[in-house]
Scaffold this active site. Structure first.
Site, PDB file in Angstrom:
ATOM      1  N   GLU A 115      36.734  21.106  49.934  1.00 31.16           N
ATOM      2  CA  GLU A 115      37.666  22.229  49.813  1.00 31.16           C
ATOM      3  C   GLU A 115      38.518  22.291  51.083  1.00 31.16           C
ATOM      4  O   GLU A 115      37.992  22.277  52.201  1.00 31.16           O
ATOM      5  CB  GLU A 115      36.867  23.529  49.659  1.00 31.16           C
ATOM      6  CG  GLU A 115      37.757  24.713  49.362  1.00 31.16           C
ATOM      7  CD  GLU A 115      36.973  26.009  49.177  1.00 31.16           C
ATOM      8  OE1 GLU A 115      35.981  26.216  49.887  1.00 31.16           O
ATOM      9  OE2 GLU A 115      37.390  26.817  48.334  1.00 31.16           O
ATOM     10  N   GLU A 150      29.831  34.338  45.594  1.00 28.77           N
ATOM     11  CA  GLU A 150      31.044  33.697  45.052  1.00 28.77           C
ATOM     12  C   GLU A 150      31.569  32.793  46.155  1.00 28.77           C
ATOM     13  O   GLU A 150      32.012  33.271  47.202  1.00 28.77           O
ATOM     14  CB  GLU A 150      32.051  34.781  44.647  1.00 28.77           C
ATOM     15  CG  GLU A 150      33.107  34.262  43.689  1.00 28.77           C
ATOM     16  CD  GLU A 150      34.447  34.088  44.347  1.00 28.77           C
ATOM     17  OE1 GLU A 150      34.809  32.909  44.613  1.00 28.77           O
ATOM     18  OE2 GLU A 150      35.112  35.094  44.601  1.00 28.77           O
ATOM     19  N   LYS A 208      31.318  44.758  54.908  1.00 30.66           N
ATOM     20  CA  LYS A 208      31.917  44.144  56.102  1.00 30.66           C
ATOM     21  C   LYS A 208      33.080  43.242  55.707  1.00 30.66           C
ATOM     22  O   LYS A 208      32.893  42.237  55.030  1.00 30.66           O
ATOM     23  CB  LYS A 208      30.892  43.302  56.853  1.00 30.66           C
ATOM     24  CG  LYS A 208      31.467  42.836  58.193  1.00 30.66           C
ATOM     25  CD  LYS A 208      30.658  41.752  58.863  1.00 30.66           C
ATOM     26  CE  LYS A 208      31.060  40.368  58.429  1.00 30.66           C
ATOM     27  NZ  LYS A 208      32.442  39.997  58.763  1.00 30.66           N
ATOM     28  N   CYS A 243      39.919  30.569  46.448  1.00 31.35           N
ATOM     29  CA  CYS A 243      38.773  29.706  46.119  1.00 31.35           C
ATOM     30  C   CYS A 243      38.970  29.028  44.766  1.00 31.35           C
ATOM     31  O   CYS A 243      38.430  27.952  44.534  1.00 31.35           O
ATOM     32  CB  CYS A 243      37.469  30.473  46.176  1.00 31.35           C
ATOM     33  SG  CYS A 243      37.626  32.159  45.634  1.00 31.35           S
TER      34      CYS A 243
END
Ligand code: ADP
Length: 491
Positions: A401, A270, A196, A304
């Site tokens: 983040e 991850e 997906k 990331c």
């Protein structure tokens, strides 16, 4: 480009502006409406629902895309299971390898089209989708194709066997590349797949479905279904899934980990990052400045492993900050299809709002904020490259983040101090060290609690090299042999 800049210090003359060099999207073939790719065919969703995918640089609709519900997920998993048992596990490993090679070759033939679609659906500059995303995606298929018939050499003394059906859920920052990272090792190991893509960037995965048809991949070996978080959750919770591979936010990663606790499904996650880029006084400063710019402003900071925290040794702080500002003033923010563009569109309005709100928090907490004064288009989602100084270890923008083109700068005096500061984060995905001394590279990189440390460079990737994090940055590795073993049972 600006004639002069009071903020940046560097003066520009309009004669140095680049003329527009847009890539034309005329020849790309996109449908107005995409169904789900299940059992080798595009199939209407049981939900009968579709959602729009838009171009974040223009806010215009590109196509409508099917919204898969739990019944659709069930169809895809059933197709994958049947294909795994009746076809994919029955053909020879060398044959499997040939299919994977063929996918890589067709991908290369369609490289230009894929790069353009990646840029219009996700907002990233064409230079990146053309030079990084697409070639690296093909490289992953080439690399893992080579392992398909050599698994027993890859893991000597073991008898590797496939797990079965892999459910793979990917994010919007590197849509095609993430699909390749996940599909290629799964297939090489003999598994079948339900994948997906993210709801804001489904188009290159759907083009990949067309490539799989062109490569004659047996029906059901790879199924690509679209939808948002609920579709992802239905994949995670489906009892017919043997392994989940997820790349995305730490928050969703934690939800998935909880959902899988107590089941016998395997998983790799991850997740987020807050990487430290560290410059020592003995570094080649201009080269480091270029690497820092590449590390955080590359792909709008939608990475990331972005080097979003910069630690500069005190004696060179002034010089580095001045050089960074000068370089940032030259960055071109705008049309992702223009080959001169350095920073494209922010992927979605929601992401833009998140970046804006974190920057506001940074200012409220006393951070000194500096932004490039470059022009940005009036329509679309844009954010100028931004630096913060006068921030503390506890500042929200140093801890959280941001996933945008925002760099928080701090200074340090000693190696021990910077190691402690750099490790003071819940994340541990990546980092960078800039120094002339090899011994310092080894000392610092061995003490940083992060999965990947680049030395005197940043954001370099290769299919043979493992990638993944410590702490809240995830579980498991992707790439190389480390990325192959989570798709295998070892006897
Ligand atoms: P980001 O914050 O970077 O958008 P997300 O973690 O929200 O990242 O999304 C990454 C992928 O995870 C997307 O494909 C998204 O649809 C999917 N997703 C979101 N919520 C869930 C969930 N609860 N379970 C499984 N997948 C999810």
């Amino acid at each position: 480009m600006k004639k002069s800049s009071a903020k940046g210090g560097l003066k520009f003359d309009t004669k140095w502006s680049y003329a527009p060099a847009p890539e034309t999207p005329d020849h790309i073939q996109l449908k107005e409406k995409y169904d789900l790719f299940i059992n080798g065919k595009f199939t209407a969703p049981s939900s009968k629902k579709y959602f729009d995918t838009i171009n974040p640089a223009t806010e215009k609709k590109i196509a409508s895309v099917a919204d898969a519900n739990a019944a659709d997920v069930d169809k895809a998993v059933t197709a994958a299971r049947t294909a795994q048992q009746k076809v994919w596990s029955k053909i020879s490993a060398a044959e499997r390898g040939k299919y994977i090679y063929r996918i890589a070759r067709v991908m290369q033939e369609k490289a230009r089209e894929l790069a353009i679609i990646e840029s219009i659906d996700g907002g990233k500059p064409i230079r990146e989708s053309r030079d990084i995303d697409v070639p690296l995606a093909a490289a992953h298929f080439f690399y893992y194709a080579g392992w398909a018939d050599k698994l027993e050499y890859a893991f000597p003394g073991k008898k590797p066997a496939p797990l079965g059906v892999a459910g793979q859920i990917i994010p919007w920052n590197f849509p095609l590349l993430m699909a390749a990272w996940k599909i290629a090792p799964a297939l090489a190991a003999g598994n079948t797949v339900v994948l997906k893509p993210a709801e804001t960037t489904p188009l290159t995965a759907l083009k990949l479905a067309e490539i799989l048809q062109e490569a004659d991949l047996p029906p059901g070996v790879v199924n690509i279904i679209t939808g948002a978080g609920a579709t992802g959750a239905a994949i995670v919770n489906h009892p017919g899934i043997d392994k989940i591979a997820f790349t995305g936010s730490t928050d969703v990663g934690k939800i998935i980990q909880k959902a899988l606790a107590g089941t016998d499904k395997k998983y790799t996650l991850e997740l987020g990052g807050k990487a430290a880029n560290i410059i020592f006084e003995d570094a080649a400063i201009d080269q480091a400045v270029e690497g820092i710019v590449n590390g955080i402003f590359f792909n709008q900071g939608h990475v990331c492993c972005a080097g979003s925290r910069l630690f500069v040794q005190e004696g060179i702080a002034k010089e580095v900050i001045r050089k960074l500002k000068d370089r940032i003033q030259t960055l071109i923010v705008g049309d992702p299809l223009d080959k001169n563009t350095d920073i494209g569109a922010i992927n979605s309005k929601a992401q833009l709002n998140k970046i804006k709100s974190l920057v506001q928090i940074g200012i409220k907490e006393g951070g000194e904020c500096w932004q490039s004064d470059c022009d940005v288009p009036s329509k679309g989602f844009w954010f100028r490259p931004t630096l913060f100084t006068n921030v503390a270890q506890s500042s929200t923008i140093v801890q959280e983040e941001i996933f945008g083109p925002v760099l928080a700068i701090q200074t340090f005096r000693t190696v021990e101090e910077v190691i402690e500061k750099a490790n003071n984060t819940p994340y541990g995905l990546s980092g960078g060290v800039w120094t002339d001394k090899g011994s310092k590279v080894f000392k610092v990189s061995s003490k940083l609690r992060a999965g990947v440390i680049w030395a005197n460079t940043y954001n370099k990737f290769d299919p043979t090299s493992p990638f993944g994090g410590y702490k809240e940055s995830g579980v498991g590795r992707e790439g190389g042999l480390h990325g192959l073993s989570p798709y295998l049972k070892m006897y």
